[in-house]
Design a protein around this motif. Structure first.
Motif, PDB file in Angstrom:
ATOM      1  N   GLN A  30       0.831  -1.206   0.000  1.00  0.00           N
ATOM      2  CA  GLN A  30       0.000   0.000   0.000  1.00  0.00           C
ATOM      3  C   GLN A  30       0.865   1.255   0.000  1.00  0.00           C
ATOM      4  O   GLN A  30       1.967   1.275   0.562  1.00  0.00           O
ATOM      5  N   ARG A  31       0.355   2.305  -0.622  1.00  0.00           N
ATOM      6  CA  ARG A  31       1.019   3.600  -0.588  1.00  0.00           C
ATOM      7  C   ARG A  31       0.438   4.389   0.590  1.00  0.00           C
ATOM      8  O   ARG A  31      -0.783   4.484   0.748  1.00  0.00           O
ATOM      9  N   TRP A  87       6.103  10.035   2.293  1.00  0.00           N
ATOM     10  CA  TRP A  87       5.163   9.182   1.577  1.00  0.00           C
ATOM     11  C   TRP A  87       5.939   8.118   0.826  1.00  0.00           C
ATOM     12  O   TRP A  87       7.107   8.306   0.464  1.00  0.00           O
ATOM     13  N   GLY A  88       5.326   6.979   0.690  1.00  0.00           N
ATOM     14  CA  GLY A  88       5.995   5.867   0.032  1.00  0.00           C
ATOM     15  C   GLY A  88       5.178   4.603   0.119  1.00  0.00           C
ATOM     16  O   GLY A  88       3.960   4.636   0.351  1.00  0.00           O
ATOM     17  N   GLU A  89       5.867   3.451  -0.054  1.00  0.00           N
ATOM     18  CA  GLU A  89       5.203   2.153  -0.136  1.00  0.00           C
ATOM     19  C   GLU A  89       5.612   1.273   1.033  1.00  0.00           C
ATOM     20  O   GLU A  89       6.790   1.181   1.390  1.00  0.00           O
ATOM     21  N   ASP A 112       9.288   7.645  -1.076  1.00  0.00           N
ATOM     22  CA  ASP A 112       9.365   8.257  -2.400  1.00  0.00           C
ATOM     23  C   ASP A 112       9.552   9.765  -2.288  1.00  0.00           C
ATOM     24  O   ASP A 112       9.850  10.421  -3.293  1.00  0.00           O
TER      25      ASP A 112
END
Length: 605
Positions: A30-31, A87-89, A112
């Motif tokens: 999920q992001r 933010w990222g995965e 990210d």
């Protein structure tokens, strides 16, 4: 000028999809967007690991230079305790790198991008890990000190305790009512904090030491069951469990007896300890009269976690050849003893320290016996007969390795001395033994109604002047034998600390006026200070009683803290100063003029 790089722009309101304790294996792929403080940062060969923390927990965020080069460069420079949005995965941590100590320890977030929402200046002290600085520095930067997990958890415990108590009392039909903070000065007990009135020059409000009179007036008003989480103020010297402003759980009820009040208090404490600490309290709490507590433990605040009590062994030595024991008995004194189990190993220096402490409390000394195997070693051992040793062994449950301590004095001094020695012994025992029950409550009842102040040559109220005499002692009260009159008053003690105090109140105006008179208040002073209360009592006042428990002390003990300052968000230091804001401070001369006040240099009386 605009802000550089990935720093937050004016008007930017950061968002998040999850708190930092939420992500698990089920979120892999999920992001997500997180925001919080940089708990720690580690640079590993170009890869930067940031532990991001919010109020709820920590998530590891990984910055890879080949995935997000600009964000990684920024992460290299970010300071601990800066506020970041990332933010990222979500990804699984590589095998063998999981952190079982974290709820989120099986995952990490491959970043990210990041945004520095609020950079942090150089910290005055490290917040996490290592040795903490002194309390003075931490209080000066209390907003940083509160970021530490133990401090946050203390405030959370406080919140949960108060919520549990409110829920319980609401279920018992109590109504929460706020009473005034600006009140009337009625000098009794501690000093009042005074507040000058601008509109009524020369007149002062007082901050309440307790909402005592207001809650009694609420009973006259017919509320029947009241409670309040009350702020109280006392201008007195400070110590570890005392602040100039503090919070108490205050309750009052009409048409009740002592046992019903005890039941409510035990009920909300059972609720709070169960919900917050997962501890099941044993109810009802034991009861001891004031005199029983002094006789058995040498104090009205006994710590019952240790089965260590004072014993009166006077009759064992009724025919003794020990001079110090015989002299005490001939002078009408007593011989009291305590068995310090397993402490025969105390050094001579430690024993001499106990003897000096006994002398400082008014005793001539302190006798002792070390039981080593079958041998009793002591300066008084040769004066003890086998019959006396056998009787002592049975009475005190003596075993090899025990240390017997004796005080041969008047009853009052013997109790006081061995009470203090008992506290010292318990402090030694606590270093190597864990008490069976971590929380030992006891009700202390039947306090003296009055105590005589020899220096002032007058009677004083032991608790406060609104307490009822014990009905069994009414004749003594009528005859003026005030030193023998008990009160319908009670304290709640936890682990040797008084956490609550209350009584059944006087509801008859004539009796209240007489008690004021005994305390030296003539009718004119009674009217000036307490006329409002006496008038209210003449309008059909119901029988009533209540109690107040100190929130700060209670939470301190539930949290395992050593000072109430650790469970108060913004406390004063030991000198009564708020080091964060610098209060108390001088004020502008114009403000004093408006109030009609002029300061003058203080001179020693």
């Amino acid at each position: 000028m605009g802000m550089k790089g990935n720093q937050a722009q004016p008007g930017f309101f950061p968002k998040r999809t999850h708190h930092c304790h939420e992500l698990r294996r089920c979120h892999i792929g999920q992001r997500v967007t997180l925001i919080g403080w940089v708990h720690s940062r580690r640079d590993h060969g170009g890869v930067v690991f940031v532990d991001l923390r919010d109020r709820e927990g920590i998530t590891q965020v990984v910055f890879h230079p080949d995935r997000c080069p600009e964000a990684t460069q920024e992460a290299h420079r970010v300071r601990e305790e800066s506020v970041l949005q990332v933010w990222g995965e979500v990804a699984a941590r590589p095998p063998g790198t999981e952190n079982r100590r974290l709820a989120t320890g099986e995952i990490e977030v491959n970043a990210d991008g990041l945004r520095v929402v609020s950079p942090c200046a150089v910290l005055p002290f490290p917040l996490h890990g290592g040795n903490l600085p002194g309390e003075e520095l931490r209080l000066s930067y209390r907003f940083l000190d509160l970021r530490r997990r133990p401090m946050l958890e203390n405030l959370r415990i406080r919140h949960r305790v108060l919520r549990a108590i409110r829920d319980y009392l609401d279920g018992q039909g109590f109504i929460e009512v706020e009473t005034p903070i600006l009140s009337k000065s009625t000098p009794e007990g501690a000093r009042d904090f005074l507040v000058p009135s601008r509109l009524h020059r020369g007149c002062f409000y007082a901050l309440p030491q307790a909402p005592q009179q207001y809650k009694q007036l609420l009973m006259v008003a017919g509320l029947e069951r009241y409670y309040q989480i009350a702020r109280c103020f006392r201008d007195e010297d400070l110590r570890a469990d005392r602040q100039p402003e503090f919070t108490q759980i205050d309750l009052e009820a009409s048409f009740v007896d002592q046992e019903e009040l005890f039941g409510w208090v035990e009920g909300f404490l059972e609720e709070a300890f169960g919900r917050v600490c997962g501890v099941e309290l044993s109810l009802p709490f034991p009861r001891l009269s004031y005199w029983e507590a002094i006789d058995r433990y040498g104090t009205e605040k006994p710590d019952l976690r240790w089965p260590l009590a004072l014993s009166d062994v006077s009759e064992i030595f009724s025919e003794t050849g020990c001079k110090i024991f015989r002299a005490a008995l001939e002078q009408g004194g007593v011989i009291k003893a305590i068995n310090a189990k397993g402490l025969a190993e105390l050094s001579l220096a430690q024993l001499e320290g106990l003897i000096e402490e006994a002398k400082s409390l008014g005793a001539g000394g302190l006798a002792y016996v070390k039981v080593e195997g079958k041998e009793w070693k002591s300066p008084i051992a040769r004066h003890l007969t086998e019959k006396e040793k056998e009787a002592l062994s049975q009475r005190l449950e003596v075993e090899p390795g025990d240390l017997l301590l004796f005080s041969a004095e008047s009853w009052e001094i013997a109790c006081k001395v061995l009470g203090k020695i008992r506290e010292r012994v318990m402090s030694w025992l606590s270093k190597s033994h864990i008490p069976k029950e971590p929380f030992a409550f006891v009700w202390i009842t039947d306090f003296p109604l009055f105590q005589f102040d020899k220096e002032a040559n007058r009677w004083e109220a032991t608790h406060h002047p609104f307490t009822r005499p014990h009905p069994e002692d009414w004749k003594l009260f009528e005859e003026g034998q005030y030193e023998k009159v008990r009160a319908l008053a009670y304290d709640l003690v936890l682990n040797g600390v008084e956490i609550g105090s209350g009584s059944l109140r006087v509801h008859e105006p004539e009796l209240q006026a007489r008690i004021f008179q005994i305390l030296g208040l003539d009718p004119m002073i009674q009217e000036k200070r307490f006329g409002h209360l006496l008038r209210a009592l003449s309008y059909g006042a119901p029988p009533h009683g209540g109690i107040a428990l100190g929130v700060d002390r209670l939470v301190m003990m539930m949290a395992g803290a050593t000072t109430i300052r650790d469970v108060i968000a913004f406390p004063k230091n030991s000198a009564g100063v708020d080091l964060l804001t610098g209060s108390p401070t001088e004020v502008e001369l114009e403000q004093l003029r408006e109030l009609g006040i002029r300061t003058v240099p203080y001179r020693e009386p």
